[in-house]
Design an enzyme around this catalytic site. Sequence first.
Site, PDB file in Angstrom:
ATOM      1  N   ASP A  45      16.932  -6.045  40.960  1.00 58.84           N
ATOM      2  CA  ASP A  45      17.978  -7.229  40.734  1.00 58.84           C
ATOM      3  C   ASP A  45      18.776  -7.379  42.066  1.00 58.84           C
ATOM      4  O   ASP A  45      19.971  -7.660  42.176  1.00 58.84           O
ATOM      5  CB  ASP A  45      19.024  -6.929  39.789  1.00 58.84           C
ATOM      6  CG  ASP A  45      20.108  -8.336  39.461  1.00 58.84           C
ATOM      7  OD1 ASP A  45      19.502  -9.269  39.840  1.00 58.84           O
ATOM      8  OD2 ASP A  45      21.224  -7.885  39.028  1.00 58.84           O
ATOM      9  N   ALA A  66      18.973 -16.373  37.433  1.00 59.91           N
ATOM     10  CA  ALA A  66      17.703 -15.848  37.401  1.00 59.91           C
ATOM     11  C   ALA A  66      17.726 -14.618  36.279  1.00 59.91           C
ATOM     12  O   ALA A  66      16.462 -13.896  36.317  1.00 59.91           O
ATOM     13  CB  ALA A  66      17.369 -15.224  38.805  1.00 59.91           C
TER      14      ALA A  66
HETATM   15 CA    CA Z   1      20.435 -11.266  39.703  1.00 65.63          CA
END
Ligand code: CA
Length: 616
Positions: free
Chosen positions: A324, A202
């Site tokens: 994140d 991602a």
């Molecule tokens: Ca990540």
Amino acid sequence: MRAREMRWLSLWVIGMVAVTWAVMAQQSRRVDDAVLKNASKSGDEWLTYGQNPGETRYSPLKQIDVTNVSRVGLAWSYDVGPGGGSQEGTPLFWNGTIYGITNWSVVFALDARTGKQRWRWDPEVNQAAVRPKVCCGIVNRGIAVYQGKIIAPVIDGRLEALDAESGKVLWEARVAFPQDNYTITMAPRIAKGKVIIGVSGAEYPVRGFFAAYDTNSGQMAWRFYTVPGDPSKPFENAAMKKAAETWDGDWWKMGGGGTVWDGMAYDPEADLIYIGTGNAGPWPEKLRKSKGKDNLYVCSILAVKPDTGELKWYYQNVPGDSWDFDSVQQLMLTDLIINGLTRKVIMQANKNGFYYVLDRVTGAFISAQPFAQVTWAKGIDQETGRPIVNPEAHYDQNDETVTLAPGPGGAHNWSPMSFNPSTGLVYIPTSTSSTGTFTVDPNFVYKPGQTNLGIARGGRGAGGGGPDAGGAAPDTQPTAPAPAPNTRPSPPAIGPPPPEGQRGMLVAWDPVTQKERWRAPGGGGIGGGTLTTAGNLVFQVIPDGRFIAYNADKGEKLLEIQTNLRGGMGPPITYILDGKQYISLMGGTGPVPPRGGGGIAAPPAQRKRGLEVEKV
Ligand code: CA
């Protein structure tokens, strides 16, 4: 070259009981749904990634206990081959054989009595082509065994079924392509004759998903995307229609994220499989034009039906992620008595520093408290289950630089924890003082096929992403110049204060009271991992090469062995062979040698210091 060898170790305790025929007879049984469901009962074998479908990594074996664990010594070792790098796989033990997988997805079978190789299968990954598409470490965490087959993921996006006796390929499925920026690093799991697997990546522009394949034929049964696609096309299901309302702008052009690269569990009685999803992409919500939007289903725990992939419930740990905070960490199922009631729970020690307890049948929030230092949020609203985000944490909306805890490496990452029903404690490999410094990239331009973090260079502090962290390697960061510092002080910290000079701890956590019971120095959220047993023991593998045992109730150290495998370790397993209890683990020495086109090939010396401590 010795420094770059990968190693396999097996350890055992001296002085055991006699072989029984009952044990021998059990070891030739076929692995089917009933055997997997009951895997936690005998503990003679290690048949699935987390020891049992609830992934508690608890073994009922107690031949090795607090009175004799200090006598554990090396039985044999096996060199898994040249190449170096992290060997993070959880091996399996079935039918007198140990099965394992290396970082480049080479699968091997060993005679568990001698360590002699029975077969070896190399998928011959095109390393030069694939390496630049591996966002966060060339690793592989495990395999599955089912009905005479070894199911093996390949980092380049393939899924293989191998004959467990011969290693011959029975079928191959294509889950995803590296040219589409996907890779596979997680261990597959089995539910109702299907193998479930997800994709990594991602930090690249990808649309996360997981999928189910028929274990007999390799045919795909269903696929569940974790984020919605182009809304001008029909939605795949009602869940995607609902999710699309929580996004804005042209999100689908940059993928959206939500990859599936670690945690999964299965409850046969609830008839649900549980999956954790990764960060949103790009990282700052501002660059996704998503201010105030939740961006379903990134950073979430999803419960789906194994037959159809239909979504039954979801819980989003981090709505509108900008940090994140992949929420893919280990998902663990057990029953807890909370306020006098027995609750069927699912638990997670999230990257974001909170320990979550949910009702796994309904998805209802039960509790969440910080198990490490946290500054991005004030806490979790105990009514709604939503985080109370500190205003300073919205660095992108404020155009400011702020250092937050935890950072993208997380308070807990992929390193396996374990739950002992006798002590009632979860043993969490914890990064106690992970932080990250965030600045939105003012010159962000979307780059197809490359990492698109949207964070300015220099805008990530110690404990940042890096190999296996679900973050990106330092040499793949955007090249924007460092912005003028408009730095905001960090918000006040909550959670247990980190000890002076100690970045990693093993934390024994009571999930009922949501309080720490004991802690011991060493390890961290990335690398190695734990196992707990009915012998009142916790075994911990630490990425610096140490193998340690504690008593599970008090945290007193009873054993420490330096394996000299310092290049990246995997968690230990335990099993019975010929009446003796053994423990096995994998580890590597030296870095993966640089080859091919850049990507994450930086040797450790070029990595950030925060990464070296946790990873190398
Ligand atoms: Ca990540």
